[in-house]
Design a protein around this motif. Structure first.
Motif, short mmCIF file in Angstrom:
data_model
loop_
_atom_site.label_atom_id
_atom_site.label_comp_id
_atom_site.label_asym_id
_atom_site.label_seq_id
_atom_site.Cartn_x
_atom_site.Cartn_y
_atom_site.Cartn_z
N ALA A 193 0.84 -1.21 0.00
CA ALA A 193 0.00 0.00 0.00
C ALA A 193 0.87 1.26 0.00
O ALA A 193 0.58 2.23 -0.70
CB ALA A 193 -0.93 0.00 1.22
N LYS A 194 1.95 1.23 0.77
CA LYS A 194 2.86 2.37 0.83
C LYS A 194 3.53 2.60 -0.52
O LYS A 194 3.62 3.73 -1.00
CB LYS A 194 3.93 2.11 1.90
CG LYS A 194 4.97 3.19 2.05
CD LYS A 194 4.46 4.31 2.93
CE LYS A 194 5.59 5.26 3.27
NZ LYS A 194 5.48 6.50 2.54
N ILE A 195 3.99 1.53 -1.15
CA ILE A 195 4.63 1.65 -2.47
C ILE A 195 3.63 2.18 -3.50
O ILE A 195 3.96 3.06 -4.30
CB ILE A 195 5.21 0.28 -2.91
CG1 ILE A 195 6.45 -0.05 -2.07
CG2 ILE A 195 5.56 0.28 -4.39
CD1 ILE A 195 6.97 -1.46 -2.26
N ARG A 196 2.39 1.67 -3.46
CA ARG A 196 1.37 2.16 -4.39
C ARG A 196 1.08 3.64 -4.16
O ARG A 196 0.95 4.42 -5.10
CB ARG A 196 0.09 1.36 -4.25
CG ARG A 196 0.16 0.01 -4.90
CD ARG A 196 -1.15 -0.73 -4.78
NE ARG A 196 -1.03 -2.05 -5.39
CZ ARG A 196 -1.87 -3.03 -5.19
NH1 ARG A 196 -2.89 -2.87 -4.37
NH2 ARG A 196 -1.71 -4.19 -5.78
N ALA A 197 0.98 4.03 -2.88
CA ALA A 197 0.71 5.44 -2.57
C ALA A 197 1.88 6.31 -3.04
O ALA A 197 1.66 7.39 -3.61
CB ALA A 197 0.48 5.61 -1.07
N ASP A 198 3.11 5.86 -2.79
CA ASP A 198 4.28 6.63 -3.25
C ASP A 198 4.31 6.73 -4.77
O ASP A 198 4.59 7.79 -5.34
CB ASP A 198 5.58 5.99 -2.74
CG ASP A 198 5.76 6.13 -1.24
OD1 ASP A 198 5.02 6.93 -0.63
OD2 ASP A 198 6.63 5.43 -0.68
N HIS A 199 4.00 5.62 -5.44
CA HIS A 199 3.98 5.60 -6.91
C HIS A 199 2.90 6.54 -7.44
O HIS A 199 3.13 7.31 -8.38
CB HIS A 199 3.76 4.17 -7.40
CG HIS A 199 3.81 4.06 -8.89
ND1 HIS A 199 2.68 4.03 -9.66
CD2 HIS A 199 4.85 4.01 -9.75
CE1 HIS A 199 3.02 3.95 -10.93
NE2 HIS A 199 4.33 3.94 -11.01
N LYS A 200 1.72 6.50 -6.82
CA LYS A 200 0.63 7.38 -7.25
C LYS A 200 1.02 8.84 -7.03
O LYS A 200 0.77 9.69 -7.89
CB LYS A 200 -0.65 7.07 -6.48
CG LYS A 200 -1.84 7.89 -6.96
CD LYS A 200 -3.07 7.56 -6.18
CE LYS A 200 -4.30 8.32 -6.62
NZ LYS A 200 -4.14 9.61 -7.19
N ASP A 202 1.26 11.49 -9.90
CA ASP A 202 0.51 12.75 -9.85
C ASP A 202 1.44 13.93 -10.03
O ASP A 202 1.12 14.90 -10.71
CB ASP A 202 -0.24 12.86 -8.51
CG ASP A 202 -1.41 11.89 -8.41
OD1 ASP A 202 -1.79 11.31 -9.45
OD2 ASP A 202 -1.92 11.70 -7.29
N GLY A 203 2.62 13.87 -9.42
CA GLY A 203 3.60 14.94 -9.59
C GLY A 203 4.06 15.04 -11.03
O GLY A 203 4.18 16.15 -11.58
N ALA A 204 4.32 13.89 -11.64
CA ALA A 204 4.75 13.89 -13.05
C ALA A 204 3.64 14.44 -13.94
O ALA A 204 3.92 15.23 -14.87
CB ALA A 204 5.12 12.48 -13.48
N ILE A 205 2.42 14.07 -13.65
CA ILE A 205 1.28 14.57 -14.45
C ILE A 205 1.17 16.08 -14.28
O ILE A 205 0.93 16.81 -15.25
CB ILE A 205 -0.02 13.86 -14.04
CG1 ILE A 205 0.01 12.41 -14.52
CG2 ILE A 205 -1.25 14.58 -14.58
CD1 ILE A 205 -1.10 11.54 -13.97
N MET A 206 1.37 16.58 -13.08
CA MET A 206 1.31 18.02 -12.82
C MET A 206 2.41 18.74 -13.60
O MET A 206 2.17 19.79 -14.22
CB MET A 206 1.44 18.30 -11.32
CG MET A 206 1.36 19.77 -10.98
SD MET A 206 -0.21 20.52 -11.39
CE MET A 206 -1.19 19.91 -10.06
#
Length: 127
Positions: A41-48, A52-56
């Motif tokens: 869950a932590k890895i998924r949250a970090d990846h998301k 999101d940062g890359a998309i921004m």
């Protein structure tokens, strides 16, 4: 009988130790499972968060590039309008210049004609 009691107690202790050990293994396996799910869950949250940062960043770069393209198009449109208006002004100035020349020519012709008539009439009166 005492030996049998001691053997029974040893057996009970051995079974109890084994049951306790099994219970500990179950708790340990459960803890490992919880840790694995937590890490996932932590890895998924970090990846998301990174996505999101890359998309921004991508969105910001696209907006910047688009605004530069728009500004270039606006400058191009303004330049075209400027050239067109300049051509219209030059054409209008040329038309007015030609009109002024025609008007001046007509006036000179009229004034010379009036002078000729005046001179002719004075010559006729003098005779």
């Amino acid at each position: 009988a005492r030996e049998r009691f001691v053997e029974t107690m040893k057996l009970i202790a051995c079974i109890t130790f084994h049951l306790i050990r099994l219970e500990e293994q179950k708790h340990e396996a459960a803890a490992v499972t919880v840790q694995r799910h937590w890490r996932r869950a932590k890895i998924r949250a970090d990846h998301k968060s990174m996505c999101d940062g890359a998309i921004m960043i991508q969105r910001t770069v696209r907006m910047f590039v688009q605004s530069k393209r728009f500004a270039l198009r606006v400058r191009s449109v303004v330049k075209i309008q400027s050239v067109f208006r300049g051509a219209l002004c030059r054409k209008e100035a040329e038309r007015r210049a030609v009109s002024a020349i025609v008007l001046q020519r007509t006036w000179r012709m009229h004034s010379h004609h009036m002078m000729y008539i005046s001179t002719k009439e004075s010559a006729l009166k003098a005779q």
